[in-house]
Motif scaffolding. Structure first.
Motif, PDB file in Angstrom:
ATOM      1  N   LEU A   1       0.835  -1.205   0.000  1.00 49.88           N
ATOM      2  CA  LEU A   1       0.000   0.000   0.000  1.00 49.88           C
ATOM      3  C   LEU A   1       0.869   1.254   0.000  1.00 49.88           C
ATOM      4  CD1 LEU A   1      -2.809  -1.041   2.512  1.00 49.88           C
ATOM      5  CD2 LEU A   1      -3.028  -0.766   0.035  1.00 49.88           C
TER       6      LEU A   1
ATOM      7  N   ASP B   1      -5.815   7.645  -0.642  1.00 44.61           N
ATOM      8  CA  ASP B   1      -6.623   6.446  -0.421  1.00 44.61           C
ATOM      9  C   ASP B   1      -5.757   5.284   0.083  1.00 44.61           C
ATOM     10  OD1 ASP B   1      -8.836   7.839  -1.248  1.00 44.61           O
ATOM     11  OD2 ASP B   1      -8.848   7.007  -3.287  1.00 44.61           O
TER      12      ASP B   1
ATOM     13  N   GLU C   1      -4.848   6.017   3.674  1.00 44.15           N
ATOM     14  CA  GLU C   1      -6.032   5.837   4.529  1.00 44.15           C
ATOM     15  C   GLU C   1      -6.223   4.357   4.847  1.00 44.15           C
ATOM     16  OE1 GLU C   1      -7.875   8.061   5.958  1.00 44.15           O
ATOM     17  OE2 GLU C   1      -8.309   9.780   4.642  1.00 44.15           O
ATOM     18  N   ARG C   2      -6.093   3.527   3.826  1.00 41.46           N
ATOM     19  CA  ARG C   2      -6.251   2.087   4.040  1.00 41.46           C
ATOM     20  C   ARG C   2      -5.144   1.549   4.949  1.00 41.46           C
ATOM     21  NH1 ARG C   2      -6.621  -2.623  -0.673  1.00 41.46           N
ATOM     22  NH2 ARG C   2      -6.830  -4.393   0.768  1.00 41.46           N
ATOM     23  N   SER C   3      -3.928   2.057   4.775  1.00 43.17           N
ATOM     24  CA  SER C   3      -2.811   1.624   5.616  1.00 43.17           C
ATOM     25  C   SER C   3      -3.050   1.984   7.073  1.00 43.17           C
ATOM     26  CB  SER C   3      -1.503   2.265   5.133  1.00 43.17           C
ATOM     27  OG  SER C   3      -1.149   1.815   3.855  1.00 43.17           O
TER      28      SER C   3
END
Length: 406
Positions: free
Chosen positions: A178, A196, A199-201
């Motif tokens: 990521l 994005d 954010e996911r990480s």
């Protein structure tokens, strides 16, 4: 080989006594061929590790090359599980040779070695399994260093897919591909995609990761949010990361702390608090001084500092720092070249001397050619140049460097 065939024929004819005897003889013969080489391979790998720990990289490389030569010779006599084991050993040695090339900033060689390691692992297993993770991670990072964002994105997406295919959607190591996605997206001027990925990480590692890694990802997200104009959230994330580092008081996190302070300085600069920004930048350089910081990490700090210094009107220093990264990126880490060129151009145009204007014009041409060669749309960078503001690019400083040795 002849004994093995005789044993198979005997067994297939029901002659268990002779078949088993020939099988034992074949196995003993193969062991005499392979075992001494296996010992030499182990010795070479151990010696390479000792040389590498002592910083003797040429000597380490020589030992690894000797090990690979022995493996190639042994594979001529090996079959079945022994061949698979040799393939895995060759993959390990090849990966380590890639790591050594990476450290000397020979990224083309590093990429070739890492890709070869991945192929060997797939050949040994018959399919792409968990053992290729380190190779995929390393390949993506080298592609970033070589300024190949499309290839880096493809590799990182394949890495993410491997986690999903093997039923590990919450594995904390997922932050590595990521992060590569975020870096490659920033290189192409796609800050939304980078956001994005960060954010996911952050969401992932808050559930499963160590506090220092959570803080690290929050700083990366904060840097991107600052460029997207979400200053309030960026400052909250930086404050949270700062509290984490203060609570941990871990001296090994000095580089991460320096990066955190540099981003704090940038946020203050963007708020127009230039006195505080310069104070924070001075603290950053003090923390970083004497620390063992890799060349790539120095580039990141220099580019953050260039923006702080330019915002405070210290154009000579901003130009000096930006120029240093441009010189390094031309020779080594080309992934930073576009950003460094933008920083240098806007600082030169601010200073606005005759020579500055001429140099800035030439650098604009270099930037255009660089982006065209990478097939990166110039629009995001053109917009930044028109605004006179350079986007923040954050290179993640991770819990451990790529794979075992990077």
């Amino acid at each position: 080989k002849r004994q093995g065939l005789v044993s198979v024929n005997s067994l297939s004819l029901g002659d268990l006594e002779h078949g088993e005897r020939w099988l034992r003889e074949a196995d003993a013969l193969l062991a005499r061929i392979v075992a001494p080489d296996a010992l030499l391979i182990s010795r070479n790998i151990a010696a390479a590790g000792q040389h590498q720990a002592a910083g003797q990289h040429p000597e380490a490389r020589l030992e690894l090359q000797r090990a690979r030569d022995i493996i190639h010779r042994s594979r001529n006599h090996a079959q079945g599980f022994r061949e698979a084991a040799l393939l895995q050993s060759e993959a390990t040695v090849t990966y380590d040779l890639g790591a050594l090339a990476y450290w000397r900033q020979d990224y083309e060689t590093a990429l070739a070695e890492f890709q070869s390691s991945r192929r060997l692992l797939v050949k040994a297993a018959g399919f792409e399994d968990l053992r290729v993770e380190s190779a995929l991670e390393a390949i993506g990072q080298v592609q970033v260093a070589l300024a190949r964002p499309a290839e880096a994105l493809e590799t990182a997406e394949a890495h993410v897919a491997l986690f999903e295919r093997t039923g590990r959607p919450d594995d904390p190591r997922l932050i590595y591909p990521l992060s590569t996605i975020a870096e490659a997206a920033l290189m192409g001027g796609d800050q939304v995609r980078a956001k994005d990925a960060f954010e996911r990480s952050v969401a992932l590692i808050e559930r499963t990761g160590a506090p220092e890694d959570v803080a690290m990802m929050k700083v990366g997200l904060a840097a991107v949010l600052a460029d997207l104009g979400d200053m309030d959230r960026a400052e909250r994330l930086v404050a949270q990361a700062s509290r984490t580092y203060e609570e941990l008081r871990d001296p090994s996190l000095v580089v991460r702390r320096a990066l955190l302070m540099a981003v704090e300085a940038l946020l203050a600069s963007l708020r127009g608090e230039h006195v505080r920004a310069l104070e924070l930048w001075a603290q950053t350089t003090a923390v970083a001084e004497g620390a063992e910081i890799q060349n790539r990490e120095k580039n990141v700090l220099s580019l953050l500092g260039a923006r702080v210094l330019r915002g405070s009107g210290r154009l000579d220093e901003a130009i000096e720092r930006s120029r240093g990264v441009v010189v390094n990126a031309r020779r080594h880490h080309r992934g930073k070249l576009a950003e460094a060129l933008v920083r240098l151009i806007v600082a030169l145009e601010d200073r606005d001397g005759d020579e500055d204007r001429d140099e800035a014009l030439g650098l604009r041409g270099e930037l255009t050619a660089h982006l065209r060669a990478l097939n990166i749309p110039p629009a995001p960078f053109d917009a930044l140049l028109e605004q006179g503001v350079a986007a923040v690019s954050y290179t993640h400083l991770r819990a451990h460097e790529t794979g075992r040795n990077l």
